[in-house]
Motif scaffolding. Structure first.
Motif, PDB file in Angstrom:
ATOM      1  N   ILE A   5      -9.442 -46.482  92.822  1.00 50.92           N
ATOM      2  CA  ILE A   5      -8.185 -46.135  93.461  1.00 50.92           C
ATOM      3  C   ILE A   5      -8.200 -44.710  93.988  1.00 50.92           C
ATOM      4  N   ASN A   6      -7.283 -44.427  94.898  1.00 48.91           N
ATOM      5  CA  ASN A   6      -7.058 -43.061  95.350  1.00 48.91           C
ATOM      6  C   ASN A   6      -6.227 -42.346  94.289  1.00 48.91           C
ATOM      7  N   VAL A   7      -6.594 -41.110  93.982  1.00 47.14           N
ATOM      8  CA  VAL A   7      -5.883 -40.327  92.968  1.00 47.14           C
ATOM      9  C   VAL A   7      -5.335 -39.072  93.625  1.00 47.14           C
ATOM     10  N   GLN A   8      -4.023 -38.893  93.546  1.00 49.75           N
ATOM     11  CA  GLN A   8      -3.401 -37.676  94.064  1.00 49.75           C
ATOM     12  C   GLN A   8      -2.535 -37.066  92.966  1.00 49.75           C
ATOM     13  N   GLN A   9      -2.598 -35.747  92.878  1.00 54.20           N
ATOM     14  CA  GLN A   9      -1.859 -35.045  91.838  1.00 54.20           C
ATOM     15  C   GLN A   9      -1.318 -33.747  92.398  1.00 54.20           C
ATOM     16  N   GLY A  10      -0.187 -33.325  91.893  1.00 53.23           N
ATOM     17  CA  GLY A  10       0.345 -32.012  92.228  1.00 53.23           C
ATOM     18  C   GLY A  10       1.518 -32.044  93.178  1.00 53.23           C
ATOM     19  N   ASN A  11       1.738 -30.898  93.835  1.00 56.97           N
ATOM     20  CA  ASN A  11       2.870 -30.695  94.721  1.00 56.97           C
ATOM     21  C   ASN A  11       2.466 -31.013  96.164  1.00 56.97           C
ATOM     22  N   ILE A  12       3.150 -31.951  96.781  1.00 54.32           N
ATOM     23  CA  ILE A  12       2.938 -32.210  98.205  1.00 54.32           C
ATOM     24  C   ILE A  12       3.895 -31.301  98.958  1.00 54.32           C
ATOM     25  N   VAL A  13       3.359 -30.342  99.691  1.00 46.17           N
ATOM     26  CA  VAL A  13       4.161 -29.379 100.438  1.00 46.17           C
ATOM     27  C   VAL A  13       3.801 -29.523 101.910  1.00 46.17           C
ATOM     28  N   THR A  14       4.808 -29.660 102.758  1.00 49.01           N
ATOM     29  CA  THR A  14       4.580 -29.836 104.185  1.00 49.01           C
ATOM     30  C   THR A  14       4.768 -28.519 104.938  1.00 49.01           C
ATOM     31  N   ASP A  26       6.818 -28.110 107.331  1.00 50.47           N
ATOM     32  CA  ASP A  26       8.276 -27.942 107.514  1.00 50.47           C
ATOM     33  C   ASP A  26       8.879 -27.174 106.345  1.00 50.47           C
ATOM     34  N   GLU A  27       8.450 -27.502 105.139  1.00 51.22           N
ATOM     35  CA  GLU A  27       8.965 -26.799 103.966  1.00 51.22           C
ATOM     36  C   GLU A  27       8.531 -25.334 103.970  1.00 51.22           C
ATOM     37  N   LEU A  28       7.284 -25.078 104.353  1.00 51.19           N
ATOM     38  CA  LEU A  28       6.818 -23.691 104.408  1.00 51.19           C
ATOM     39  C   LEU A  28       7.563 -22.891 105.473  1.00 51.19           C
ATOM     40  N   SER A  29       7.928 -23.533 106.582  1.00 55.42           N
ATOM     41  CA  SER A  29       8.648 -22.821 107.640  1.00 55.42           C
ATOM     42  C   SER A  29      10.086 -22.499 107.239  1.00 55.42           C
ATOM     43  N   GLN A  30      10.622 -23.167 106.220  1.00 57.63           N
ATOM     44  CA  GLN A  30      11.987 -22.890 105.749  1.00 57.63           C
ATOM     45  C   GLN A  30      12.063 -21.660 104.858  1.00 57.63           C
ATOM     46  N   ALA A  81      12.139 -17.937 103.782  1.00 62.24           N
ATOM     47  CA  ALA A  81      12.535 -16.695 104.436  1.00 62.24           C
ATOM     48  C   ALA A  81      12.477 -15.562 103.426  1.00 62.24           C
ATOM     49  N   GLU A  82      12.030 -14.429 103.885  1.00 63.30           N
ATOM     50  CA  GLU A  82      11.915 -13.271 103.000  1.00 63.30           C
ATOM     51  C   GLU A  82      13.268 -12.942 102.381  1.00 63.30           C
ATOM     52  N   GLY A  83      13.268 -12.660 101.083  1.00 63.79           N
ATOM     53  CA  GLY A  83      14.493 -12.316 100.374  1.00 63.79           C
ATOM     54  C   GLY A  83      15.152 -13.493  99.661  1.00 63.79           C
ATOM     55  N   MET A  84      14.608 -14.699  99.804  1.00 67.35           N
ATOM     56  CA  MET A  84      15.174 -15.862  99.103  1.00 67.35           C
ATOM     57  C   MET A  84      14.965 -15.699  97.599  1.00 67.35           C
ATOM     58  N   SER A  85      15.900 -16.224  96.824  1.00 68.54           N
ATOM     59  CA  SER A  85      15.748 -16.176  95.366  1.00 68.54           C
ATOM     60  C   SER A  85      14.759 -17.270  94.931  1.00 68.54           C
ATOM     61  N   ARG A  86      14.313 -17.188  93.687  1.00 66.67           N
ATOM     62  CA  ARG A  86      13.385 -18.206  93.152  1.00 66.67           C
ATOM     63  C   ARG A  86      14.001 -19.593  93.200  1.00 66.67           C
ATOM     64  N   SER A  87      15.273 -19.681  92.855  1.00 68.22           N
ATOM     65  CA  SER A  87      15.923 -20.987  92.844  1.00 68.22           C
ATOM     66  C   SER A  87      16.010 -21.579  94.254  1.00 68.22           C
ATOM     67  N   GLN A  88      16.187 -20.746  95.259  1.00 62.74           N
ATOM     68  CA  GLN A  88      16.210 -21.229  96.634  1.00 62.74           C
ATOM     69  C   GLN A  88      14.822 -21.713  97.060  1.00 62.74           C
ATOM     70  N   VAL A  89      13.781 -20.986  96.667  1.00 61.03           N
ATOM     71  CA  VAL A  89      12.416 -21.400  96.978  1.00 61.03           C
ATOM     72  C   VAL A  89      12.107 -22.721  96.275  1.00 61.03           C
ATOM     73  N   ALA A 132      14.249 -24.988  95.472  1.00 55.12           N
ATOM     74  CA  ALA A 132      15.019 -26.040  96.127  1.00 55.12           C
ATOM     75  C   ALA A 132      14.290 -26.549  97.372  1.00 55.12           C
ATOM     76  N   VAL A 133      13.584 -25.674  98.052  1.00 55.42           N
ATOM     77  CA  VAL A 133      12.850 -26.056  99.263  1.00 55.42           C
ATOM     78  C   VAL A 133      11.520 -26.722  98.918  1.00 55.42           C
ATOM     79  N   MET A 134      10.764 -26.126  98.003  1.00 54.22           N
ATOM     80  CA  MET A 134       9.388 -26.561  97.755  1.00 54.22           C
ATOM     81  C   MET A 134       9.195 -27.376  96.488  1.00 54.22           C
TER      82      MET A 134
END
Length: 108
Positions: A24-33, A35-39, A41-49, A51-53
């Motif tokens: 089988i194919n095995v995938q693990q971890g965080n899938i980050v696109t 689009d998510e990286l482009s959201q 912005a400098e100064g965002m709090s950890r909780s905001q980051v 929420a996006v990622m």
């Protein structure tokens, strides 16, 4: 008797490398696109980051200025490919990220 022994030995050894085994194919971890990286912005709090990622896969308890988002993919028992994103914080606010992205995310 020798033919029977040879036949049994051949059948036994062929079972060790049976070509019809499904892997089988095995995938693990965080899938980050992208689009998510482009959201981000400098100064965002950890909780905001988060929420996006999503929640980071690895945290360094000694150095809280970095969070690691790692994604690995292995196709049918072959080589493992890895995507790694490191998010940097200054204080408790997002500063920038470094990314080693896969050309395509196989999960899609």
């Amino acid at each position: 008797m020798q033919k029977l022994t040879a036949l049994i030995l051949t059948l036994f050894l062929s079972g060790c490398a049976f070509p019809g085994v499904y892997k089988i194919n095995v995938q693990q971890g965080n899938i980050v696109t992208d689009d998510e990286l482009s959201q981000l912005a400098e100064g965002m709090s950890r909780s905001q980051v988060h929420a996006v990622m999503g929640t980071p896969l690895m945290l360094n308890p000694v150095d809280l200025s970095r969070e690691y988002y790692v994604y690995t993919f292995q196709r049918e028992g072959g080589d493992i490919t890895e995507q790694r994103i490191i998010v940097y914080y200054e204080g408790d606010q997002y500063a920038h990220y470094e990314a080693q992205l896969l050309e395509e995310t196989p999960a899609y």
